[in-house]
Motif scaffolding. Structure first.
Motif, PDB file in Angstrom:
ATOM      1  N   ASN A 143      -9.257  -8.889   2.661  1.00 42.33           N
ATOM      2  CA  ASN A 143      -7.826  -9.020   2.426  1.00 42.33           C
ATOM      3  C   ASN A 143      -7.552  -9.437   0.978  1.00 42.33           C
ATOM      4  OD1 ASN A 143      -5.077  -9.090   3.573  1.00 42.33           O
ATOM      5  ND2 ASN A 143      -5.174 -11.276   3.139  1.00 42.33           N
ATOM      6  N   GLU A 144      -8.568 -10.002   0.309  1.00 38.11           N
ATOM      7  CA  GLU A 144      -8.426 -10.417  -1.086  1.00 38.11           C
ATOM      8  C   GLU A 144      -8.552  -9.247  -2.054  1.00 38.11           C
ATOM      9  OE1 GLU A 144      -7.629 -13.710  -1.774  1.00 38.11           O
ATOM     10  OE2 GLU A 144      -7.421 -13.554   0.403  1.00 38.11           O
ATOM     11  N   HIS A 145      -9.013  -8.117  -1.574  1.00 36.70           N
ATOM     12  CA  HIS A 145      -9.180  -6.947  -2.450  1.00 36.70           C
ATOM     13  C   HIS A 145      -7.806  -6.461  -2.919  1.00 36.70           C
ATOM     14  CE1 HIS A 145     -10.316  -2.847  -3.683  1.00 36.70           C
ATOM     15  NE2 HIS A 145     -11.507  -3.377  -3.892  1.00 36.70           N
ATOM     16  N   PRO A 146      -7.690  -6.050  -4.195  1.00 29.72           N
ATOM     17  CA  PRO A 146      -6.391  -5.596  -4.707  1.00 29.72           C
ATOM     18  C   PRO A 146      -5.732  -4.503  -3.875  1.00 29.72           C
ATOM     19  CG  PRO A 146      -7.952  -5.867  -6.504  1.00 29.72           C
ATOM     20  CD  PRO A 146      -8.728  -6.080  -5.242  1.00 29.72           C
ATOM     21  N   SER A 147      -6.530  -3.703  -3.183  1.00 31.20           N
ATOM     22  CA  SER A 147      -5.961  -2.611  -2.386  1.00 31.20           C
ATOM     23  C   SER A 147      -5.172  -3.116  -1.192  1.00 31.20           C
ATOM     24  CB  SER A 147      -7.067  -1.668  -1.901  1.00 31.20           C
ATOM     25  OG  SER A 147      -7.927  -2.332  -0.981  1.00 31.20           O
ATOM     26  N   ARG A 148      -5.345  -4.411  -0.829  1.00 33.32           N
ATOM     27  CA  ARG A 148      -4.626  -4.970   0.311  1.00 33.32           C
ATOM     28  C   ARG A 148      -3.355  -5.707  -0.092  1.00 33.32           C
ATOM     29  NH1 ARG A 148      -5.227  -2.668   4.597  1.00 33.32           N
ATOM     30  NH2 ARG A 148      -4.894  -4.510   5.884  1.00 33.32           N
ATOM     31  N   LYS A 149      -3.105  -5.761  -1.389  1.00 31.38           N
ATOM     32  CA  LYS A 149      -1.894  -6.416  -1.880  1.00 31.38           C
ATOM     33  C   LYS A 149      -0.727  -5.434  -1.797  1.00 31.38           C
ATOM     34  CE  LYS A 149      -2.289  -9.851  -4.262  1.00 31.38           C
ATOM     35  NZ  LYS A 149      -2.368 -11.297  -3.999  1.00 31.38           N
ATOM     36  N   ILE A 150       0.412  -5.898  -1.318  1.00 36.21           N
ATOM     37  CA  ILE A 150       1.575  -5.028  -1.177  1.00 36.21           C
ATOM     38  C   ILE A 150       2.188  -4.786  -2.561  1.00 36.21           C
ATOM     39  CG2 ILE A 150       3.850  -4.734  -0.114  1.00 36.21           C
ATOM     40  CD1 ILE A 150       2.924  -6.536   2.157  1.00 36.21           C
ATOM     41  N   SER A 151       2.006  -3.573  -3.060  1.00 35.21           N
ATOM     42  CA  SER A 151       2.519  -3.155  -4.357  1.00 35.21           C
ATOM     43  C   SER A 151       3.250  -1.827  -4.175  1.00 35.21           C
ATOM     44  CB  SER A 151       1.364  -2.972  -5.351  1.00 35.21           C
ATOM     45  OG  SER A 151       0.483  -1.962  -4.878  1.00 35.21           O
ATOM     46  N   ASP A 152       3.870  -1.324  -5.234  1.00 35.71           N
ATOM     47  CA  ASP A 152       4.549  -0.021  -5.136  1.00 35.71           C
ATOM     48  C   ASP A 152       3.579   1.064  -4.701  1.00 35.71           C
ATOM     49  OD1 ASP A 152       7.037  -1.026  -5.870  1.00 35.71           O
ATOM     50  OD2 ASP A 152       6.673  -0.738  -8.010  1.00 35.71           O
ATOM     51  N   GLU A 153       2.390   1.044  -5.274  1.00 36.97           N
ATOM     52  CA  GLU A 153       1.383   2.052  -4.921  1.00 36.97           C
ATOM     53  C   GLU A 153       0.958   1.909  -3.467  1.00 36.97           C
ATOM     54  OE1 GLU A 153      -3.038   3.585  -6.424  1.00 36.97           O
ATOM     55  OE2 GLU A 153      -2.144   1.763  -7.265  1.00 36.97           O
ATOM     56  N   PHE A 154       0.765   0.657  -3.040  1.00 36.90           N
ATOM     57  CA  PHE A 154       0.374   0.402  -1.650  1.00 36.90           C
ATOM     58  C   PHE A 154       1.452   0.910  -0.693  1.00 36.90           C
ATOM     59  CE2 PHE A 154       0.359  -1.966   2.253  1.00 36.90           C
ATOM     60  CZ  PHE A 154      -0.975  -2.107   2.585  1.00 36.90           C
ATOM     61  N   ILE A 155       2.716   0.635  -1.026  1.00 37.43           N
ATOM     62  CA  ILE A 155       3.826   1.040  -0.151  1.00 37.43           C
ATOM     63  C   ILE A 155       3.862   2.551   0.013  1.00 37.43           C
ATOM     64  CG2 ILE A 155       6.344   1.126   0.054  1.00 37.43           C
ATOM     65  CD1 ILE A 155       6.399  -1.650  -1.304  1.00 37.43           C
ATOM     66  N   GLU A 156       3.732   3.275  -1.087  1.00 34.31           N
ATOM     67  CA  GLU A 156       3.759   4.735  -1.001  1.00 34.31           C
ATOM     68  C   GLU A 156       2.614   5.254  -0.137  1.00 34.31           C
ATOM     69  OE1 GLU A 156       6.209   6.643  -1.963  1.00 34.31           O
ATOM     70  OE2 GLU A 156       7.222   4.832  -2.669  1.00 34.31           O
ATOM     71  N   LYS A 157       1.437   4.647  -0.307  1.00 34.60           N
ATOM     72  CA  LYS A 157       0.275   5.079   0.462  1.00 34.60           C
ATOM     73  C   LYS A 157       0.444   4.743   1.940  1.00 34.60           C
ATOM     74  CE  LYS A 157      -4.025   6.421   1.043  1.00 34.60           C
ATOM     75  NZ  LYS A 157      -4.148   6.145   2.470  1.00 34.60           N
ATOM     76  N   ALA A 158       0.903   3.508   2.227  1.00 31.04           N
ATOM     77  CA  ALA A 158       1.053   3.084   3.621  1.00 31.04           C
ATOM     78  C   ALA A 158       2.118   3.905   4.339  1.00 31.04           C
ATOM     79  CB  ALA A 158       1.404   1.595   3.678  1.00 31.04           C
ATOM     80  N   VAL A 159       3.251   4.151   3.671  1.00 32.07           N
ATOM     81  CA  VAL A 159       4.317   4.943   4.286  1.00 32.07           C
ATOM     82  C   VAL A 159       3.863   6.383   4.474  1.00 32.07           C
ATOM     83  CG1 VAL A 159       6.640   5.866   3.931  1.00 32.07           C
ATOM     84  CG2 VAL A 159       6.177   3.466   3.430  1.00 32.07           C
ATOM     85  N   GLY A 160       3.137   6.918   3.494  1.00 28.82           N
ATOM     86  CA  GLY A 160       2.610   8.279   3.634  1.00 28.82           C
ATOM     87  C   GLY A 160       1.647   8.399   4.792  1.00 28.82           C
ATOM     88  N   ASP A 161       0.762   7.409   4.950  1.00 27.79           N
ATOM     89  CA  ASP A 161      -0.180   7.415   6.073  1.00 27.79           C
ATOM     90  C   ASP A 161       0.553   7.313   7.405  1.00 27.79           C
ATOM     91  OD1 ASP A 161      -2.381   7.642   4.460  1.00 27.79           O
ATOM     92  OD2 ASP A 161      -2.887   5.516   4.475  1.00 27.79           O
TER      93      ASP A 161
END
Length: 304
Positions: A143-161
């Motif tokens: 959970n500490e990995h940067p990929s698990r932080k809620i960011s603009d990039e994360f949001i686009e990826k999560a919503v796309g998935d």
């Protein structure tokens, strides 16, 4: 523990990419679609968890055997000491399922609301507790990995998935009346948090959608901003569970058997998520609410 280094951030095979996050009202994906047998998948999961636990041991306690229950608690105390916003403190909570014989099952709820369960065949209650702590520790570390932080990039990826997983359309992403649209809205208002820290709020809204409460609020012309503002600081507590249980008792009076039907579905969903090592707060809360409703109906009514 302030000067201890974190374990390596290269995730094990089954953790390289987070599972798609479901929109509000949907549980975790039904399957991981791994091109391997169930037995092989469980072996890979066990190996991945052990690799993380051993790595954590080397970085914190030397090369001896790590006490995963203590290590998990210490991990979250460390996060709190470093400034993590944990509304209910750093306490890790365990819950053993009642059973007179093995295999035993234990659940662990982390600060922030995420829940994991023992994913192995456990001959003792102590082993079930350790198994739950292992999977929770692995998820806490990554959970500490940067990929698990809620960011603009994360949001686009999560919503796309989520769109792909639940066959949504692009129009839904900006529509607050849809699960995916509400999911995006919630993510955008929680930028900077990690997914485990965001989990309890996510579970609250999943339950509100599942229970029909969000639809009732929309029918009363409540805006999503008003709903989010009201529930963002509302803990998922016994009062909320009791209110939802009363809603299901009302449905049972209109459609006899609906609680048992929904309970069987939630129990199967919970079991599948637990054995796959997935986060399972939503299906567990559904099951607990339905069991509470069933316990209040009475034996004659529940068998009618």
């Amino acid at each position: 523990m302030a000067n201890r280094s974190m374990p390596p951030t290269n995730p094990p095979p089954n953790s390289r990419r987070p599972n798609p996050i479901p929109p509000i009202g949907q549980g975790a994906p039904k399957g991981m679609n791994m091109p391997m047998s169930d037995a092989r998948a469980k072996t890979v999961l066990r190996e991945a968890v052990d690799a993380v636990v051993n790595s954590f041991a080397k970085h914190t306690h030397g090369y001896g055997r790590v006490n995963v229950v203590e290590a998990l608690q210490e991990f979250w105390q460390m996060k709190q000491s470093r400034g993590a916003e944990l509304k209910n403190g750093a306490l890790v909570v365990y819950e053993s399922q009642p059973s007179q014989s093995p295999p035993y099952v234990c659940y662990v709820t982390l600060p922030g609301g995420s829940c994991f369960g023992s994913f192995q065949h456990c001959p003792t209650k102590a082993e079930a507790r350790r198994s739950a702590a292992k999977i929770a520790l692995m998820n806490s570390v990554f959970n500490e990995h940067p990929s698990r932080k809620i960011s603009d990039e994360f949001i686009e990826k999560a919503v796309g998935d989520a769109m792909v997983t639940f066959k949504g359309s692009q129009d839904e992403t900006d529509n607050p009346a849809t699960g995916i649209g509400a999911f995006r809205f919630m993510l955008e208002h929680n930028k900077g948090k990690t997914m485990l820290e965001f989990q309890e709020l996510m579970t609250v809204f999943q339950l509100l959608h599942w229970n029909g409460s969000l639809k009732a609020m929309r029918d009363r012309n409540c805006s999503r901003q008003e709903v989010l503002a009201h529930y963002s600081n509302r803990a998922l507590d016994d009062d909320m569970r009791s209110q939802m249980a009363l809603d299901w008792i009302s449905r049972e009076q209109e459609s006899v058997g609906i609680i048992m039907h929904e309970l069987h579905k939630s129990e199967q969903e919970l079991e599948n998520a637990r054995l796959s090592g997935r986060e399972l707060r939503f299906p567990k809360e559904k099951r607990d609410i339905l069991m509470l409703a069933l316990s209040q109906i009475g034996p004659q009514e529940s068998m009618a």
